[in-house]
Design an enzyme around this catalytic site. Structure first.
Site, short mmCIF file in Angstrom:
data_model
loop_
_atom_site.label_atom_id
_atom_site.label_comp_id
_atom_site.label_asym_id
_atom_site.label_seq_id
_atom_site.Cartn_x
_atom_site.Cartn_y
_atom_site.Cartn_z
N GLY A 71 0.83 -1.25 0.02
CA GLY A 71 -0.22 0.00 -0.17
C GLY A 71 0.85 1.31 -0.07
CG ASP A 124 -1.75 1.50 -10.20
OD1 ASP A 124 -1.20 2.36 -10.03
OD2 ASP A 124 -2.61 1.13 -10.66
CG HIS A 146 16.24 1.97 -7.50
ND1 HIS A 146 17.49 2.34 -6.49
CD2 HIS A 146 15.87 0.89 -7.12
CE1 HIS A 146 17.57 1.41 -5.75
NE2 HIS A 146 16.43 0.34 -5.88
CD GLU A 147 12.85 -0.99 -8.21
OE1 GLU A 147 13.01 -2.09 -8.44
OE2 GLU A 147 12.77 -0.39 -7.11
CG HIS A 193 17.10 -3.80 -8.45
ND1 HIS A 193 18.27 -3.93 -7.81
CD2 HIS A 193 16.27 -2.83 -7.69
CE1 HIS A 193 18.23 -3.10 -6.58
NE2 HIS A 193 17.18 -2.48 -6.69
CG HIS A 227 19.52 -2.20 -2.86
ND1 HIS A 227 18.43 -2.86 -2.22
CD2 HIS A 227 18.67 -1.59 -3.87
CE1 HIS A 227 17.31 -2.57 -2.57
NE2 HIS A 227 17.38 -1.79 -3.68
CG ASP A 239 27.43 -39.43 -19.74
OD1 ASP A 239 26.81 -38.62 -20.37
OD2 ASP A 239 27.52 -39.20 -18.60
CG ASP A 258 3.72 -38.37 -14.78
OD1 ASP A 258 3.18 -38.23 -16.11
OD2 ASP A 258 3.42 -38.57 -13.82
CB ALA A 314 13.04 -40.28 -17.61
#
Length: 457
Positions: free
Chosen positions: A124, A144, A167-168, A171, A177, A249, A306, A308
């Site tokens: 908020g 927002d 600033h963002e 990142h 920072h 392998d 599902d 392996a």
């Protein structure tokens, strides 16, 4: 990070800093378990990771619904905030007009809990203003419920969107920072009428991307759609879809062998499709290698798989189906079922989510391995040697927007991980957790070969 003398007391200076609006990103980043301390550059800036390219696309998926700023004003603020970094580097930024198209940097305004998993919820007005994720995730989010403004009126009545965005984006480009007072990448918001990068910011971004080649102004250039590689194959094994797979392998013939689990496309309409095992070698698809799972995995095997995995350190194969994880040992040309830490099978219901696919990952020295399992929305690590889920449990979105979603199978081969999704596959480098930008590529020519065509893996 706030340069407050350590007194051991919750004094007024500490309380004042705690009350300041700030970025929601962590002050100290640890990118992996092996990194005990952050990676320090020549000044006090801290870097995490970087983009493997110099041209990045960007878009605004969701504009602010509460701000008085128009969409054009919001876009202009973002463009100026990107440009402040572009002027000090070799980076260029392309604006993507259609929010449904892919972009490296995805910007949106959100309120409160704004992801399915609930991480990084906004708080908020005041407090956390925004947050962003390191490369190559590319997500940048703004709260927002803040009063977003531009220019002088933001000095007393709200928060300057352009400053927070700059600033963002630091990142999103790989800077964490800084503990240098006055640096843009310091964690606390401070209004500035004429924003310029601190030397600490410049040193950090140039350490990641180099200095600009010349002083020409960088411009936003239109994004051109990237054609998806396609191929035309017909019939039979050329249309094989990897549902699960693993790579050994050295097989009995002294060469490597790939085992692919795939549904039988020839099942009659309306019938439950059976699953078979197919084999590939260095020449491609091995004709007449199609076998039922029970013919290779004995004395008992599931009717379908599902996920392996083949673990090169122990030479064991693990199959996951439903809520069970089974271990098999290689015996001649077959796979013989063995116990898993004294149990007939593991119950995967103890894991964060139901595993849908898995990826074998080498440790940094390459002589031991662990597994990353993928559920519907999250991924986590599993250590086969101790049969234990590790400390990771993250949303798949943190792997970046380019990371394929809902993929079916992976193969660890020659130090790289190949990810299979429908008729395409990707190449993933586990040493730096990056996808090769020259992918995806069609599966058939590279893996099936023969009449399906020919291409290098």
């Amino acid at each position: 990070m706030a340069n407050i003398p350590i007194t051991g007391q919750l004094d007024n200076d500490t309380l004042h800093k705690m009350a300041l609006p700030r970025c929601g990103c962590e002050d100290v980043k640890r990118m992996n378990k092996a990194m005990e301390t952050p990676l320090n550059g020549p000044q006090n800036f801290v870097t995490g990771s970087s983009w493997p390219k110099k041209t990045l696309s960007w878009k605004i998926t969701d504009y602010s619904r509460t701000s008085r700023l128009t969409p054009d004003e919001q876009r202009d603020a973002m463009e100026r905030a990107l440009d402040i970094w572009a002027k000090q580097t070799q980076l260029r930024f392309q604006y993507v007009e259609n929010p449904r198209d892919f972009a490296d940097i995805d910007i949106k305004f959100a309120v409160g809990r704004h992801s399915n998993e609930g991480e990084y919820a906004f708080d908020g007005p005041g407090g956390v203003l925004a947050h962003a994720f390191f490369p190559t995730v590319g997500m940048v989010h703004f709260d927002d419920q803040e009063t977003w403004m531009l220019g002088m009126e933001a000095q007393y009545q709200g928060t300057e969107l352009y400053i927070v965005a700059a600033h963002e984006f630091g990142h999103a480009l790989g800077l964490s920072h800084s503990n240098v007072p006055g640096a843009l990448m310091a964690p606390f918001y401070a209004y500035s009428q004429n924003l310029v990068l601190h030397k600490d910011d410049t040193d950090g971004i140039q350490w990641l991307y180099g200095k600009p080649i010349n002083n020409e102004p960088k411009q936003t250039i239109p994004t051109q759609p990237t054609p998806v590689p396609t191929t035309v194959v017909t019939g039979g094994y050329c249309n094989l879809r990897f549902q699960a797979a693993f790579h050994v392998d050295i097989w009995n013939d002294g060469r490597s062998r790939t085992f692919v689990f795939a549904d039988d496309e020839n099942s009659p309409s309306g019938h439950l499709k059976g699953m078979y095992v197919h084999q590939l070698n260095h020449l491609g698809y091995m004709v007449n290698s199609k076998r039922r799972i029970q013919e290779l995995f004995k004395p008992w095997a599931p009717y379908r798989v599902d996920a392996a995995m083949y673990m090169p350190d122990t030479k064991d194969v693990y199959l996951i189906y439903g809520t069970r994880l089974l271990r098999y040992e290689i015996r001649g040309d077959n796979f013989v079922r063995a116990q898993v830490k004294g149990q007939q099978y593991l119950d995967t219901r103890k894991m964060p989510q139901k595993p849908q696919s898995a990826m074998v990952m080498p440790y940094s020295r390459g002589n031991a391995y662990y597994v990353i399992m993928f559920g519907k929305t999250r991924f986590w690590d599993w250590h086969h040697s101790i049969n234990r889920v590790g400390g990771w449990n993250y949303p798949i979105s943190q792997l970046g927007q380019q990371f394929p979603l809902d993929f079916q199978a992976t193969i660890l081969r020659n130090g790289f991980i190949y990810i299979f999704q429908h008729d395409k596959y990707y190449k993933f480098d586990p040493s730096n957790w990056r996808l090769d930008e020259s992918y995806p590529k069609p599966i058939a020519p590279a893996w099936m070969k023969g009449t399906c065509g020919s291409a290098n893996i």
